[in-house]
Design an enzyme around this catalytic site. Sequence first.
Site, PDB file in Angstrom:
ATOM      1  N   ASN A   7      14.921  16.209 -12.010  1.00  0.00           N
ATOM      2  CA  ASN A   7      14.680  16.605 -10.621  1.00  0.00           C
ATOM      3  C   ASN A   7      15.353  17.962 -10.423  1.00  0.00           C
ATOM      4  O   ASN A   7      16.568  18.036 -10.265  1.00  0.00           O
ATOM      5  CB  ASN A   7      15.261  15.535  -9.683  1.00  0.00           C
ATOM      6  CG  ASN A   7      14.944  15.810  -8.233  1.00  0.00           C
ATOM      7  OD1 ASN A   7      14.399  16.871  -7.897  1.00  0.00           O
ATOM      8  ND2 ASN A   7      15.280  14.874  -7.371  1.00  0.00           N
ATOM      9  N   ARG A  91      10.004  15.444 -11.426  1.00  0.00           N
ATOM     10  CA  ARG A  91       9.661  15.177 -10.027  1.00  0.00           C
ATOM     11  C   ARG A  91       9.129  16.486  -9.432  1.00  0.00           C
ATOM     12  O   ARG A  91       9.800  17.520  -9.474  1.00  0.00           O
ATOM     13  CB  ARG A  91      10.894  14.730  -9.259  1.00  0.00           C
ATOM     14  CG  ARG A  91      10.575  14.513  -7.816  1.00  0.00           C
ATOM     15  CD  ARG A  91      11.769  14.076  -7.016  1.00  0.00           C
ATOM     16  NE  ARG A  91      11.328  13.907  -5.640  1.00  0.00           N
ATOM     17  CZ  ARG A  91      12.069  14.184  -4.587  1.00  0.00           C
ATOM     18  NH1 ARG A  91      13.290  14.628  -4.732  1.00  0.00           N
ATOM     19  NH2 ARG A  91      11.580  14.020  -3.379  1.00  0.00           N
ATOM     20  N   HIS A 180       7.796  11.021  -0.202  1.00  0.00           N
ATOM     21  CA  HIS A 180       8.429   9.775  -0.689  1.00  0.00           C
ATOM     22  C   HIS A 180       7.410   8.879  -1.398  1.00  0.00           C
ATOM     23  O   HIS A 180       7.606   7.663  -1.489  1.00  0.00           O
ATOM     24  CB  HIS A 180       9.048   8.942   0.466  1.00  0.00           C
ATOM     25  CG  HIS A 180      10.243   9.553   1.107  1.00  0.00           C
ATOM     26  ND1 HIS A 180      10.486   9.431   2.456  1.00  0.00           N
ATOM     27  CD2 HIS A 180      11.268  10.283   0.600  1.00  0.00           C
ATOM     28  CE1 HIS A 180      11.611  10.065   2.747  1.00  0.00           C
ATOM     29  NE2 HIS A 180      12.103  10.596   1.635  1.00  0.00           N
ATOM     30  N   HIS A 208      11.061   3.458   3.935  1.00  0.00           N
ATOM     31  CA  HIS A 208      12.056   4.193   3.134  1.00  0.00           C
ATOM     32  C   HIS A 208      12.999   4.877   4.127  1.00  0.00           C
ATOM     33  O   HIS A 208      12.632   5.860   4.782  1.00  0.00           O
ATOM     34  CB  HIS A 208      11.352   5.224   2.242  1.00  0.00           C
ATOM     35  CG  HIS A 208      12.301   6.062   1.431  1.00  0.00           C
ATOM     36  ND1 HIS A 208      12.392   5.974   0.053  1.00  0.00           N
ATOM     37  CD2 HIS A 208      13.200   7.007   1.789  1.00  0.00           C
ATOM     38  CE1 HIS A 208      13.315   6.812  -0.379  1.00  0.00           C
ATOM     39  NE2 HIS A 208      13.811   7.467   0.661  1.00  0.00           N
ATOM     40  N   GLY A 210      16.442   6.697   4.482  1.00  0.00           N
ATOM     41  CA  GLY A 210      17.621   7.350   3.904  1.00  0.00           C
ATOM     42  C   GLY A 210      18.001   8.497   4.811  1.00  0.00           C
ATOM     43  O   GLY A 210      17.774   8.446   6.027  1.00  0.00           O
ATOM     44  N   ARG A 241      16.543  15.604  10.882  1.00  0.00           N
ATOM     45  CA  ARG A 241      15.203  15.995  11.344  1.00  0.00           C
ATOM     46  C   ARG A 241      14.824  15.213  12.593  1.00  0.00           C
ATOM     47  O   ARG A 241      15.110  14.019  12.691  1.00  0.00           O
ATOM     48  CB  ARG A 241      14.149  15.737  10.257  1.00  0.00           C
ATOM     49  CG  ARG A 241      14.338  16.561   9.017  1.00  0.00           C
ATOM     50  CD  ARG A 241      13.127  16.395   8.092  1.00  0.00           C
ATOM     51  NE  ARG A 241      13.413  16.942   6.788  1.00  0.00           N
ATOM     52  CZ  ARG A 241      13.427  16.231   5.654  1.00  0.00           C
ATOM     53  NH1 ARG A 241      13.143  14.943   5.674  1.00  0.00           N
ATOM     54  NH2 ARG A 241      13.694  16.813   4.511  1.00  0.00           N
ATOM     55  N   ASP A 283      25.322  11.052   9.031  1.00  0.00           N
ATOM     56  CA  ASP A 283      25.568   9.900   8.155  1.00  0.00           C
ATOM     57  C   ASP A 283      25.694   8.633   9.000  1.00  0.00           C
ATOM     58  O   ASP A 283      26.568   8.523   9.859  1.00  0.00           O
ATOM     59  CB  ASP A 283      26.861  10.141   7.354  1.00  0.00           C
ATOM     60  CG  ASP A 283      27.047   9.097   6.282  1.00  0.00           C
ATOM     61  OD1 ASP A 283      27.128   7.899   6.624  1.00  0.00           O
ATOM     62  OD2 ASP A 283      27.099   9.475   5.103  1.00  0.00           O
ATOM     63  N   ARG A 285      26.701   5.649   8.320  1.00  0.00           N
ATOM     64  CA  ARG A 285      27.971   4.899   8.234  1.00  0.00           C
ATOM     65  C   ARG A 285      29.006   5.479   9.185  1.00  0.00           C
ATOM     66  O   ARG A 285      29.698   4.748   9.894  1.00  0.00           O
ATOM     67  CB  ARG A 285      28.527   4.952   6.804  1.00  0.00           C
ATOM     68  CG  ARG A 285      27.976   3.872   5.916  1.00  0.00           C
ATOM     69  CD  ARG A 285      28.389   4.084   4.505  1.00  0.00           C
ATOM     70  NE  ARG A 285      27.825   5.320   3.981  1.00  0.00           N
ATOM     71  CZ  ARG A 285      27.761   5.630   2.693  1.00  0.00           C
ATOM     72  NH1 ARG A 285      28.259   4.808   1.815  1.00  0.00           N
ATOM     73  NH2 ARG A 285      27.226   6.751   2.290  1.00  0.00           N
ATOM     74  N   ASN A 336      21.045  -1.018   2.758  1.00  0.00           N
ATOM     75  CA  ASN A 336      22.448  -1.360   3.039  1.00  0.00           C
ATOM     76  C   ASN A 336      22.778  -1.724   4.477  1.00  0.00           C
ATOM     77  O   ASN A 336      23.843  -2.268   4.724  1.00  0.00           O
ATOM     78  CB  ASN A 336      23.352  -0.179   2.646  1.00  0.00           C
ATOM     79  CG  ASN A 336      23.315   0.087   1.163  1.00  0.00           C
ATOM     80  OD1 ASN A 336      23.649  -0.790   0.380  1.00  0.00           O
ATOM     81  ND2 ASN A 336      22.893   1.275   0.783  1.00  0.00           N
ATOM     82  N   GLU A 385      13.050   5.611  -7.942  1.00  0.00           N
ATOM     83  CA  GLU A 385      12.010   6.607  -8.221  1.00  0.00           C
ATOM     84  C   GLU A 385      12.087   7.087  -9.669  1.00  0.00           C
ATOM     85  O   GLU A 385      11.063   7.310 -10.318  1.00  0.00           O
ATOM     86  CB  GLU A 385      12.157   7.791  -7.262  1.00  0.00           C
ATOM     87  CG  GLU A 385      11.835   7.387  -5.829  1.00  0.00           C
ATOM     88  CD  GLU A 385      12.444   8.314  -4.796  1.00  0.00           C
ATOM     89  OE1 GLU A 385      11.792   9.289  -4.449  1.00  0.00           O
ATOM     90  OE2 GLU A 385      13.566   8.057  -4.344  1.00  0.00           O
TER      91      GLU A 385
HETATM   92  P1  AMP Z   1      19.877   8.197   1.015  1.00  0.00           P
HETATM   93  O1  AMP Z   1      19.272   9.472   1.512  1.00  0.00           O
HETATM   94  O2  AMP Z   1      18.855   7.207   0.538  1.00  0.00           O
HETATM   95  O3  AMP Z   1      20.976   8.409   0.012  1.00  0.00           O
HETATM   96  O4  AMP Z   1      20.572   7.488   2.295  1.00  0.00           O
HETATM   97  C1  AMP Z   1      21.623   8.098   3.016  1.00  0.00           C
HETATM   98  C2  AMP Z   1      21.899   7.286   4.271  1.00  0.00           C
HETATM   99  O5  AMP Z   1      22.163   5.925   3.901  1.00  0.00           O
HETATM  100  C3  AMP Z   1      23.113   7.768   5.054  1.00  0.00           C
HETATM  101  O6  AMP Z   1      22.820   7.756   6.445  1.00  0.00           O
HETATM  102  C4  AMP Z   1      24.167   6.733   4.738  1.00  0.00           C
HETATM  103  O7  AMP Z   1      25.080   6.563   5.797  1.00  0.00           O
HETATM  104  C5  AMP Z   1      23.343   5.487   4.548  1.00  0.00           C
HETATM  105  N1  AMP Z   1      24.050   4.530   3.688  1.00  0.00           N
HETATM  106  C6  AMP Z   1      24.276   4.664   2.369  1.00  0.00           C
HETATM  107  N2  AMP Z   1      25.008   3.609   1.915  1.00  0.00           N
HETATM  108  C7  AMP Z   1      25.246   2.816   2.965  1.00  0.00           C
HETATM  109  C8  AMP Z   1      25.955   1.591   3.153  1.00  0.00           C
HETATM  110  N3  AMP Z   1      26.560   0.968   2.148  1.00  0.00           N
HETATM  111  N4  AMP Z   1      25.967   1.075   4.400  1.00  0.00           N
HETATM  112  C9  AMP Z   1      25.328   1.684   5.417  1.00  0.00           C
HETATM  113  N5  AMP Z   1      24.664   2.852   5.304  1.00  0.00           N
HETATM  114  C10 AMP Z   1      24.614   3.409   4.105  1.00  0.00           C
END
Ligand code: AMP
Length: 403
Positions: A7, A91, A180, A208, A210, A241, A283, A285, A336, A385
């Site tokens: 990638n 990718r 995606h 999806h 993230g 976004r 984020d 979390r 998660n 992926e």
């Molecule tokens: P990604 O782009 O797939 O890596 O996802 C990133 C997002 O997933 C961020 O908003 C993180 O806060 C959230 N995330 C990743 N791990 C966890 C977890 N264990 N619990 C809650 N949210 C998570």
Amino acid sequence: MYILVLNSGSSSVKYQLVSIKDDSIATRGCVEKIGSKEAIHTYSAGEQGKLKEVHPISNHEEALSVIFRALTNPAHPVISDLKQIAAVGHRVVHGGAKFTETVVVTEEVIKDIRECIELGPLHNPHNLKGIDVCMRLLPGTPQLAVFDTAFHQTMPEHAYLYALPYVFYTRHRVRRYGFHGTSHRYITERTAAVLNKAQKNLNIVSCHLGNGSSICAVRGGKSVDTSMGFTPLEGLIMGTRSGDMDPAIIQYIMHKENYTIQEVDSLLNKQSGLLGISGATNDLRELFALAEKKDQRASLAIQMMVYRLKKYIASYMGVLNGEVDAVVFTAGIGENNAYVREQAVEGLEFMGIKIDKKKNRAAEGEADVATADSRVRILVIPTNEELLIAKDAAAYVRKRRGN
Ligand code: AMP
């Protein structure tokens, strides 16, 4: 023999070396800060554990040379010879309307990917650099291009067209492409396996979620609609976004704030979404931690994100006439965050979607979190992926060998 999954980004190259025999990962790593005197290469090297090297790396060719040296380093070799790499799976973000599946890279393919640069200007040029360098450093090794957009090429015209004058589509290729795709395809294949159902009979809503998020309606194993559009900006509320909004807001903001088009682009892609609403972080979390401390805007950002997601799930249930086998959650948030999953389907029992809150909270890895009597399954499936890219490349190698 192995497949190298690559990638290539603007300043980083991420990779995995996957065994053709059993899909196991021999090593994975990443070169970051390409273009600096202190570029960082981190990778796992068997019993040595995680290694970190710092090198001056000015371009992608030097980055890949560093990676190849590390893979065959006699002190802790992952492979003894680069000839053990049977193929490289790249990718590639944008394949336009041209690429509907994974292809072996030829001069013609490179030309077509180049023609998609104006559609994917942030990614395609760097993806192409990775291909170009591998063709030179691994001559004779097949290079495969796996496109983020390919899975969505089965969308019908009425789903992928925007209601702009038709000439913008014919003259400038303005349409929904979706992204995606490799993840949604992986989820489709895994869901078919988990539910023991043929893909051609499988209907799902794949979420999806993230830092970038998209949702996809899959009918008969094929994408029929997806929330990301001409670019990844459309659809769900994401980390930074905005997702869907009234396009008239753009000219209004430009006028009020005296913004250039580049400033608005950055506003919508990099400063909006969860970050923009909370004013604190993209984020999730961290947003939950803030919400626990009664930060109203953090709570609002979470609520808005989940509300938009629920709207899309319900509307894709409609797209699929309610004949849906499963709603599937994947990626950082989807895999998660039990609260997001619970809230996204709350109140959708009338559609046959019933979540088991206890199972949902306990879910780890692949899990079915629907109640026993839920007509629609609710699945959590970690996406992979890289594995799908490796499998596509391995299938090509096997076909070439005639087995
Ligand atoms: P990604 O782009 O797939 O890596 O996802 C990133 C997002 O997933 C961020 O908003 C993180 O806060 C959230 N995330 C990743 N791990 C966890 C977890 N264990 N619990 C809650 N949210 C998570």
